[in-house]
Design an enzyme around this catalytic site. Structure first.
Site, PDB file in Angstrom:
ATOM      1  N   GLY A 251     -23.613  55.165  61.149  1.00 43.64           N
ATOM      2  CA  GLY A 251     -23.660  56.385  61.944  1.00 43.64           C
ATOM      3  C   GLY A 251     -24.642  57.413  61.426  1.00 43.64           C
ATOM      4  CG  ASP A 252     -26.443  60.404  58.953  1.00 45.27           C
ATOM      5  OD1 ASP A 252     -27.691  60.435  59.045  1.00 45.27           O
ATOM      6  OD2 ASP A 252     -25.753  61.432  58.895  1.00 45.27           O
ATOM      7  CG  ASP A 253     -30.857  59.422  57.709  1.00 41.71           C
ATOM      8  OD1 ASP A 253     -30.756  59.545  58.952  1.00 41.71           O
ATOM      9  OD2 ASP A 253     -31.324  60.317  56.981  1.00 41.71           O
TER      10      ASP A 253
END
Ligand SMILES: *[C@@H]1O[C@H](CO)[C@@H](O)[C@H](O)[C@H]1NC(C)=O
Ligand SMILES: *[C@@H]1O[C@H](CO)[C@@H](O)[C@H](O)[C@H]1NC(C)=O
Ligand SMILES: *[C@@H]1O[C@H](CO)[C@@H](O)[C@H](O)[C@H]1NC(C)=O
Ligand SMILES: *[C@@H]1O[C@H](CO)[C@@H](O)[C@H](O)[C@H]1NC(C)=O
Ligand SMILES: *[C@@H]1O[C@H](CO)[C@@H](O)[C@H](O)[C@H]1NC(C)=O
Length: 449
Positions: A251-253
Site C-alpha cells: 500500500g505504499d512505496d
C-alpha cells in the site's frame, strides 16, 4: 491471496517477459558475496521449547527461550532456529547475533492481534519521534538491535503481521504511538533476509536502520493496496544494502531509501550509501523505486536496475523538502519497464511533512547527479515532473533512452520542470527545455556505483 497476486502480475508482465532478464554475456550479478552464508553449529527447533503451531497457542515464551539459548551459547555458538510447518502465533520478539531463523515450507510466524501490551521502543535519534506520532514507537514484530550475523530464510515460509487491526486504528485515529514495522533491524551488521514471504505488515515491512551489509533476496512482500504506509523495504541510514530478485505489492512505496527526518536527521548525520536494487518487480498506488522523503542524513550511490513496475502511482520518485537538508547524489536508475502509472518520473523538493515546527526552513536539500536511463513505459499518464528549489536547483539530472507511451498530452505537458539543470538523450515524449538546453554532455560522464 498469493495466487491472485501472481495472476495479476503475469497479466501485467507477460508481454515483456524477456525484455530485461538476460544480462550481457549471460553473467548474472548477485548480492550473494556481500554477506558470507555460514553453516550453523547447532540446529534447534521451536518445538524443543514448547512451540505449538496450531494458530492459537501463544508462542512468545518458546521464541524467547530459544533465542535466549542461542544468545548464551558462548563463543563457539551460532544456531539455526528451525520453525516447522504450522502457524505459530506470537507477540513481538528480539533476535540475537549469530542466528538463522529458518522457516520450513508451510511455516507461518503470525503476530498476535492483542495490541494493548505491545512493547514500546525509543524513537530513532535521526527521527526525533515516531514517524506517525510523537514519542516512542511500538517495537517491530520481529526486532533486532545491535545484532551481527543474522539470517532469516528457509523455504518460503511466511511472516504474517496481521496488520489490519493496526490499519484500522490508524484510520480511526485511535493509535497512541507509531505503528510497529514487521521486521526492523537497528544498528546491525551482516544480515541476510531471503526466501521468505512477508505479509500484512502493520506499518513498513522491512526497515534496516543504522545497518551495514544487508542482503535481501528472493523475498515476496504483500499487503493490500489500501493498507496505510506499508512500505516494502526502507533502507535507512544504512550502507551496503543489496536487494534483488524480489516481488513487492503493498500500500505504499516498494523500496524507499531514507536517512532521517529534518533537524533530527541532520544532527544525527548518518547517510544511506551504496544501495543496490536489482531485478525487483511490483505494484503499488504510491512509488516504485523511491529515494526519500526522509533524507536528512544524505543518500549517495544508489543503483536500481532491471525493475518491472505495474499499476503504479509514480514509477521512479526522488522526494525531499526545504528544512530537510541532506545531499542526494549519484543515483542511477536503469532498465525499467513501467506499465500503467500516473507518472513515470518525479523528482521534487516540496513533499512536505515535518516532525515539528523546529525544523530550519533554510536547511535546503542538495540533489545532483541523477541518471535515469533505458526506461520504457506504456499507459503512463504524465511522463515527468521535475521540480527543484529556487535557492537549491537540482543539477546534473540526466535522462537517456526513455520512451513513455500513452501520455495524456491534451490537458498538461508531458514533462513539467522548474529549477533543474541537466540534459537528455533520446527521450520521448520530448522533455522540458531545462533538460534539453543546459549542460550538454553531462549525461556522458555520470558515475556508477
Ligand atoms: C520480474 O518480471 C520479469 C519480467 O516479467 C520476470 O522475468 C521475473 O522473473 C520477475 N521477477 C520477480 C522477482 O518477480
Ligand atoms: C534442522 O532440524 C530440523 C528438524 O528439527 C530438520 O528438519 C532440518 O532439516 C534441520 N536443518 C539443518 C540445516 O540441519
Ligand atoms: C527487545 O529489544 C528492545 C530494543 O532493544 C528492548 O527495549 C527490549 O527490552 C527487548 N525485549 C526483550 C524481551 O528482550
Ligand atoms: C550498536 O551495537 C553495538 C553492538 O553490536 C554496540 O556496542 C553499540 O553500543 C551500539 N550503538 C548504539 C548507538 O546503540
Ligand atoms: C522461494 O520463492 C522464490 C520466488 O520469490 C523462488 O525463486 C525460490 O525458488 C523459492 N525458494 C524455495 C526454497 O522454495
Amino acid at each position: 491471496m498469493l495466487h491472485q497476486f501472481l495472476v495479476l502480475f503475469f497479466l501485467c508482465f507477460n508481454v515483456v517477459a524477456h525484455l530485461f532478464t538476460s544480462s550481457a554475456l549471460g553473467e548474472v550479478i548477485t548480492c550473494s558475496n556481500i554477506v558470507p552464508l555460514k553453516n550453523r553449529r547447532y540446529n534447534i527447533s521451536l518445538t524443543d521449547f514448547g512451540g505449538v503451531g496450531d494458530g492459537r497457542t501463544l508462542n512468545t515464551k518458546a521464541f524467547g527461550e530459544a533465542i535466549y539459548q542461542i544468545q548464551h551459547m558462548g563463543r563457539e555458538g551460532g544456531a539455526l532456529l528451525y520453525i516447522p510447518p504450522g502457524v505459530y502465533l506470537t507477540e513481538s520478539f528480539n533476535l540475537t547475533s549469530r542466528m538463522t531463523l529458518y522457516l520450513a515450507p508451510g511455516a507461518v510466524i503470525k503476530a498476535t492481534q492483542v495490541t494493548h501490551n505491545w512493547p514500546l521502543v525509543a524513537p530513532l535519534p535521526s527521527y526525533g519521534r515516531g514517524r506517525e506520532l510523537p514519542g516512542g514507537r511500538y517495537m517491530s514484530f520481529i526486532h533486532g538491535d545491535g545484532v551481527n550475523d543474522v539470517v532469516i530464510t528457509g523455504e518460503n515460509g511466511t511472516i504474517d503481521g496481521q496488520g489490519d487491526i493496526w490499519w484500522n486504528m490508524w484510520r480511526k485515529r485511535t493509535l497512541q504511538f507509531t505503528r510497529p514495522s514487521l521486521l526492523e533491524l537497528v544498528n546491525s551488521t551482516n544480515i541476510i533476509i531471503s526466501n521468505v514471504i512477508l505479509i500484512n505488515s502493520p506499518f513498513w515491512n522491512l526497515h534496516p536502520v543504522y545497518c551495514s551489509n544487508v542482503v535481501v533476496r528472493f523475498v515476496t512482500i504483500l499487503a493490500p493496496h489500501d493498507s496505510p504506509n506499508t512500505d516494502g523495504i526502507d533502507p535507512d541510514s544504512s550502507s551496503n544494502v543489496c536487494i534483488e530478485d524480489s516481488y513487492i505489492s503493498t500500500g505504499d512505496d516498494l523500496v524507499a531509501v531514507k536517512s532521517g527526518w529534518d533537524e533530527y536527521g541532520i544532527a544525527y548525520g548518518r547517510p544511506s550509501s551504496d544501495i543496490t536494487i536489482r531485478r525487483v518487480n511490483g505494484t503499488t498506488p504510491f512509488s516504485g523505486i523511491a529515494v526519500g522523503s526522509e533524507t536528512s542524513g544524505g543518500v549517495e550511490n544508489v543503483l536500481a536496475e532491471h525493475i518491472n513496475l505495474c499499476n503504479m502511482g509514480v514509477g521512479i520518485h526522488i522526494k525531499t523538502d526545504s528544512g530537510r537538508g541532506g545531499l542526494i547524489k549519484n543515483i542511477t536508475v536503469s532498465d525499467v519497464y513501467i506499465e500503467n502509472a500516473r507518472k513515470g518520473i518525479k523528482i521534487s523538493g516540496d513533499v512536505g511533512g515535518h516532525p515539528d515546527d523546529k525544523f530550519d526552513p533554510k536547511a535546503l536539500p542538495i540533489v545532483k547527479d541523477i541518471t535515469i536511463k533505458n526506461v520504457r513505459g506504456v499507459k503512463v499518464l504524465q511522463a515527468g515532473l521535475i521540480q527543484g528549489l529556487r535557492n537549491a536547483p537540482f543539477t546534473d539530472i540526466c535522462l537517456s533512452g526513455i520512451n513513455f507511451l500513452g501520455v495524456k498530452g491534451t490537458t498538461r505537458s508531458p514533462w513539467k520542470c522548474s529549477d533543474v539543470f541537466g540534459s537528455s538523450h533520446q527521450v520521448s515524449p520530448w522533455p522540458c527545455s531545462e533538460l534539453t538546453s543546459n549542460q550538454p554532455g553531462s549525461c556522458a560522464n555520470h558515475s556508477q556505483v
